[in-house]
Design a protein around this motif. Sequence first.
Motif, PDB file in Angstrom:
ATOM      1  N   TYR A   1      58.196  28.925  52.271  1.00  0.00           N
ATOM      2  CA  TYR A   1      57.291  28.986  51.120  1.00  0.00           C
ATOM      3  C   TYR A   1      57.503  30.291  50.352  1.00  0.00           C
ATOM      4  CZ  TYR A   1      53.116  29.570  48.326  1.00  0.00           C
ATOM      5  OH  TYR A   1      52.274  29.797  47.271  1.00  0.00           O
TER       6      TYR A   1
ATOM      7  N   THR B   1      57.196  25.887  63.860  1.00  0.00           N
ATOM      8  CA  THR B   1      57.379  25.202  62.585  1.00  0.00           C
ATOM      9  C   THR B   1      56.500  25.823  61.509  1.00  0.00           C
ATOM     10  OG1 THR B   1      57.869  23.167  63.773  1.00  0.00           O
ATOM     11  CG2 THR B   1      57.353  22.960  61.430  1.00  0.00           C
TER      12      THR B   1
ATOM     13  N   ALA C   1      61.378  21.812  56.216  1.00  0.00           N
ATOM     14  CA  ALA C   1      61.034  21.688  57.639  1.00  0.00           C
ATOM     15  C   ALA C   1      61.044  20.230  58.090  1.00  0.00           C
ATOM     16  CB  ALA C   1      59.652  22.292  57.881  1.00  0.00           C
TER      17      ALA C   1
ATOM     18  N   ILE D   1      48.764  27.553  56.407  1.00  0.00           N
ATOM     19  CA  ILE D   1      49.746  26.553  56.831  1.00  0.00           C
ATOM     20  C   ILE D   1      49.259  25.760  58.048  1.00  0.00           C
ATOM     21  CG2 ILE D   1      52.114  26.174  57.619  1.00  0.00           C
ATOM     22  CD1 ILE D   1      51.772  26.964  54.615  1.00  0.00           C
TER      23      ILE D   1
ATOM     24  N   ALA E   1      58.834  23.884  50.900  1.00  0.00           N
ATOM     25  CA  ALA E   1      58.775  24.444  52.255  1.00  0.00           C
ATOM     26  C   ALA E   1      58.605  23.352  53.299  1.00  0.00           C
ATOM     27  CB  ALA E   1      57.627  25.454  52.340  1.00  0.00           C
ATOM     28  N   PHE E   2      57.727  22.394  53.033  1.00  0.00           N
ATOM     29  CA  PHE E   2      57.531  21.308  53.989  1.00  0.00           C
ATOM     30  C   PHE E   2      58.768  20.408  54.050  1.00  0.00           C
ATOM     31  CE2 PHE E   2      53.213  22.618  54.271  1.00  0.00           C
ATOM     32  CZ  PHE E   2      52.706  22.048  55.431  1.00  0.00           C
TER      33      PHE E   2
ATOM     34  N   ILE F   1      57.839  27.269  57.931  1.00  0.00           N
ATOM     35  CA  ILE F   1      57.283  26.829  56.650  1.00  0.00           C
ATOM     36  C   ILE F   1      56.789  28.024  55.839  1.00  0.00           C
ATOM     37  CG2 ILE F   1      55.379  25.537  55.584  1.00  0.00           C
ATOM     38  CD1 ILE F   1      55.685  23.494  57.846  1.00  0.00           C
TER      39      ILE F   1
END
Length: 224
Positions: free
Chosen positions: A75, A67, A34, A56, A30-31, A71
Amino acid sequence: MTAPLRLIIFDVDGTLVDSQGDIVAAMTQAFERADHPAPDHGAVLGIVGLSLDVAIPRLAPHLPDQTHAAIIQSYKDAYMGLRAQSGVAASSPLYPHARDMLEALHAVPDNLLGVATGKSMRGLDKLLDGHGLRHLFVTRQVSDHHPSKPHPSMIETALSETGVAPENAVMIGDTSFDMEMARAAGVPGIGVSWGYHSPEALGAAVTILEDFRALPGVLDQLWR
């Protein structure tokens, strides 16, 4: 004199099942999607139990809300994808003796079992169905309908749904969030040593289990 009903509420990730592999992998994906560095393994496990909308921003307080939202969605998508690839049993295996312990507690007529988790209802039901456990739980409290732990809303709703008084309930979990939620709801908290927070972090727990097979005896002592 009729014995009162007892409500035994369980956290899920880090308590009943070990899902850390997929949690860390999904968070990393997920990170990366992004375009931001992924948090380390310890940081990710440190927020397990919190709802994603709280977790998060805690992991990345420097990023904007937009953002964070991206994320969170990434996720969820990554986690569901990882679980679909490997299946529930491999993705989130039960801890040793968890199934036998749940079935033994469920077999006692005065016991009611519940769940209080940072998972969504969709995620929880897929997990319970994958392990064939959904029928054991009369109340299931999830992040969809409550503020994040350690707010006591999940436990308070479980008590309301079952009609059980706080002194006849207990919360079992692996994180400080679980123990703080229990204390805020006026319910004893029992910690487990095998989860994602260290036993030293579970200061509000009345005791800490080293083995699930000890739980029935601990409950008998608590409610004697």
